[in-house]
Design an enzyme around this catalytic site. Structure first.
Site, mmCIF file in Angstrom:
data_model
loop_
_atom_site.group_PDB
_atom_site.id
_atom_site.type_symbol
_atom_site.label_atom_id
_atom_site.label_comp_id
_atom_site.label_asym_id
_atom_site.label_seq_id
_atom_site.Cartn_x
_atom_site.Cartn_y
_atom_site.Cartn_z
ATOM 1 N N THR A 168 9.507 -7.257 -12.792
ATOM 2 C CA THR A 168 8.942 -8.599 -12.958
ATOM 3 C C THR A 168 7.893 -8.869 -11.898
ATOM 4 O OG1 THR A 168 11.038 -9.355 -13.862
ATOM 5 C CG2 THR A 168 9.522 -11.066 -13.073
ATOM 6 N N GLN A 189 -6.507 -1.165 5.242
ATOM 7 C CA GLN A 189 -7.131 -1.819 6.392
ATOM 8 C C GLN A 189 -8.528 -2.342 6.073
ATOM 9 O OE1 GLN A 189 -5.828 -2.448 9.393
ATOM 10 N NE2 GLN A 189 -3.975 -1.210 9.288
ATOM 11 N N ALA A 209 0.821 -1.209 0.000
ATOM 12 C CA ALA A 209 0.000 0.000 0.000
ATOM 13 C C ALA A 209 0.861 1.268 0.000
ATOM 14 C CB ALA A 209 -0.952 0.006 1.190
ATOM 15 N N THR A 210 2.038 1.206 0.594
ATOM 16 C CA THR A 210 2.919 2.381 0.588
ATOM 17 C C THR A 210 3.237 2.778 -0.845
ATOM 18 O OG1 THR A 210 3.906 1.733 2.695
ATOM 19 C CG2 THR A 210 5.166 3.276 1.326
ATOM 20 N N HIS A 218 -0.875 -8.005 3.355
ATOM 21 C CA HIS A 218 -0.446 -8.530 4.656
ATOM 22 C C HIS A 218 -1.325 -8.120 5.837
ATOM 23 C CE1 HIS A 218 1.816 -5.103 6.608
ATOM 24 N NE2 HIS A 218 1.810 -4.646 5.367
ATOM 25 N N CYS A 248 6.937 6.241 19.907
ATOM 26 C CA CYS A 248 8.038 6.360 20.855
ATOM 27 C C CYS A 248 9.332 6.544 20.087
ATOM 28 C CB CYS A 248 8.153 5.110 21.713
ATOM 29 S SG CYS A 248 6.633 4.703 22.559
HETATM 30 C C1 LIG Z 1 -0.302 -0.891 6.654
HETATM 31 C C2 LIG Z 1 -0.815 0.322 6.004
HETATM 32 C C3 LIG Z 1 -0.134 0.937 4.950
HETATM 33 C C4 LIG Z 1 1.198 0.431 4.459
HETATM 34 O O1 LIG Z 1 1.015 -0.744 3.710
HETATM 35 P P1 LIG Z 1 2.266 -1.599 3.222
HETATM 36 O O2 LIG Z 1 1.644 -2.625 2.346
HETATM 37 O O3 LIG Z 1 2.869 -2.178 4.460
HETATM 38 O O4 LIG Z 1 3.184 -0.705 2.500
HETATM 39 C C5 LIG Z 1 -0.696 2.050 4.370
HETATM 40 N N1 LIG Z 1 -1.862 2.548 4.810
HETATM 41 C C6 LIG Z 1 -2.547 1.985 5.814
HETATM 42 C C7 LIG Z 1 -3.838 2.582 6.266
HETATM 43 C C8 LIG Z 1 -2.042 0.870 6.458
HETATM 44 O O5 LIG Z 1 -2.713 0.332 7.461
#
Ligand SMILES: *Cc1c(COP(=O)(O)O)cnc(C)c1O
Length: 388
Positions: free
Chosen positions: A243, A182, A74-75, A204, A329
Site C-alpha cells: 500500500t 545525495q 534509496a536502499t 530524507h 568505528c
Molecule cells: C542515504 C543514502 C542511501 C540510503 O538511503 P535510504 O533512503 O536511507 O535508504 C543510499 N545512497 C546514498 C548515496 C545515500 O546517501
C-alpha cells in the site's frame, strides 16, 4: 535543557522542513484513503495526492510520471534496480560494473549477486574521487548488463560526470543506474540528457520524511525490464507491491518542490559557507581536503587531519557540533572508511577525518563557531600529544 550541538551531519539525514510537515498532516487522519481504492472519494483524493507528487518527481529529473516507482528509500531503490536488472537480464550477461566509493546500499547488493555467480568489477576512482572514464569504457564487456555509478558521494560530496558515463553506457548498449540520494534537488539532474536508465532517490536527505524514496525506471529507448523484489498487491505496475504510504509520498513531493525552488540560491549560500569553513580550517598545518575541490555538493566539506587521533577529535567536538567521521568505528577498532581508502589514503591519515554536512538551516554564526572550536580542539589535542 543544555544547548544541543550544531547539526552539521546533513549527509546522514536532514531535519524535515516545517512546510513539508504541513503538507503531510492532512493525509494522516483526514485524507487517509488507500490510493488503490478506486470506488470512492477516500481513494480518489489519496490517488490525486500521489499523482501530484509523482509528477513533481518526474519533472525534477525530466522523466515521465509513470516511470517513477515509490519505494521505502534509496536502499530499496538500489536493491530493486541492481537485483531486478540482474534477474531480468542474466540470460544476456552476468557482469556488472560499479565503483569502490559507492554507498553500501549499492556495494552490498553487488556482493550478494557475486554469491549467485554474477561477476562485478569494482572500479577504483582517481585521487579526487572522480571515476576514470577510460577505465570504465575498457571495463565494459559483451556480457556487461549494468553500470551503477552514484551521482554524488555521501562522504566526500564528489559529483560524478553522469552525462559522460551515460554516453559511454548508451554507446555500448549497457544499462546505467545512478544512486542520486545525495543529489536530488541539490544539483541539476536530467535522465534524458544524462542517458540514465534507472535512478534511486530518497526524501530524507532533502528535508523530507524518512522511509520514502523512489526509483526511476526508463520505459522507452530502451524499455528497462526489471524483476520485482516485493510481490503482492501489484502496486506500482507490479514492480513494488505494498500500500502506498500517502503522507510520506506527499512529503517527498513537497520536499523536492521546495528543494528545486531554492536549489540555486541555497547552492550558492551553502557553498559560500562551506568555502568559508575550509578557508579558516586550512590555516592549520597538516589538514587536507578530500575529494575534488570544485566538483562537489555545495554543502559538503570532508577533511583529513594529520597528527590527531580521530576518536579523540570527535569526542572533543561532540558537545559543539554533530559531525561524522570518515571512519567506520566498530566496538574495538577504527578502520578508515572505504571511500577514503579508495582515494589512496594511508590508514593513519584517514583516521582523523571529519565530514561536515551543511544544509538549509545552517547559519553563518554556526559556521564561525564550528570553525573556531574545530581549530582549538585540534590544536589542544596536538599539544597534548607533544607533551606525552
Ligand atoms: C542515504 C543514502 C542511501 C540510503 O538511503 P535510504 O533512503 O536511507 O535508504 C543510499 N545512497 C546514498 C548515496 C545515500 O546517501
Amino acid at each position: 535543557m543544555s544547548q544541543r550541538p550544531i547539526y552539521l551531519d546533513c549527509h546522514a539525514t536532514t531535519p524535515m522542513d516545517k512546510r513539508v510537515l504541513e503538507a503531510m498532516l492532512p493525509y494522516f487522519t483526514q485524507h487517509f484513503g488507500n490510493p488503490s481504492s478506486i470506488s470512492h472519494i477516500y481513494g480518489w483524493e489519496s490517488e490525486a495526492a500521489v499523482k501530484k507528487a509523482r509528477e513533481t518527481l518526474a519533472n525534477a529529473i525530466n522523466c515521465r510520471p509513470e516511470e517513477i516507482i515509490f519505494t521505502s528509500g534509496a536502499t530499496e531503490a538500489n536493491n530493486l534496480s541492481i537485483k531486478g536488472v540482474a534477474e531480468a537480464y542474466y540470460n544476456q550477461g552476468q557482469h556488472i560494473i560499479t565503483i569502490q566509493t559507492e554507498h553500501r546500499a549499492v556495494l552490498d547488493p553487488c556482493h550478494y549477486l557475486e554469491t549467485l555467480g554474477f561477476e562485478v568489477s569494482f572500479l577504483s576512482v582517481q585521487k579526487d574521487g572522480l571515476i576514470d572514464l577510460d577505465q570504465l569504457e575498457k571495463a565494459i564487456r559483451p556480457e556487461t548488463i549494468l553500470v551503477s555509478v552514484m551521482a554524488a558521494n555521501n562522504e566526500i560530496g564528489v559529483v560524478q560526470p553522469l552525462a559522460e558515463i551515460g554516453k559511454i553506457c548508451h554507446d555500448h548498449q549497457v544499462l546505467f543506474h545512478s544512486d542520486a540520494a545525495q543529489a536530488i534537488a541539490k544539483i541539476p539532474l536530467d535522465v534524458q540528457q544524462m542517458n540514465v536508465d534507472l535512478m534511486s532517490l530518497t526524501a530524507h536527505k532533502v528535508y523530507g520524511p524518512k522511509g520514502i524514496g523512489a526509483l526511476y525506471v526508463r520505459r522507452r529507448d530502451p524499455r528497462v525490464r526489471l524483476a520485482a523484489q516485493l510481490h503482492g498487491g501489484g502496486q506500482e505496475r507490479g514492480l513494488r507491491s505494498g500500500t502506498l504510504y500517502t503522507p510520506q509520498i506527499v512529503g517527498f513531493g513537497k520536499a523536492v518542490e521546495l528543494g528545486l525552488e531554492e536549489m540555486e540560491s541555497e547552492g550558492k549560500r551553502q557553498s559560500q559557507l562551506r568555502d568559508r569553513l575550509w578557508k579558516q580550517l586550512s590555516q592549520l598545518e597538516g589538514i587536507y581536503l578530500n575529494g575534488h575541490p570544485k566538483k562537489r555538493l555545495p554543502g559538503n566539506l570532508n577533511v583529513s587531519v594529520e597528527k590527531v587521533d580521530g576518536s579523540a577529535l570527535l569526542l572533543g567536538l561532540q558537545s559543539v557540533v554533530a559531525v561524522s567521521s570518515g571512519s567506520a568505528c566498530s566496538s574495538t577498532v577504527t578502520t578508515p572508511s572505504h571511500v577514503l581508502t579508495a582515494l589512496g589514503h594511508q590508514e593513519s591519515l584517514a583516521y582523523a577525518s571529519l565530514r561536515f554536512g551543511l544544509g538549509r538551516f545552517t547559519t553563518t554564526e554556526q559556521i564561525e563557531q564550528v570553525s573556531q572550536s574545530t581549530i582549538s580542539t585540534i590544536q589542544s589535542l596536538r599539544q597534548a600529544t607533544v607533551r606525552l
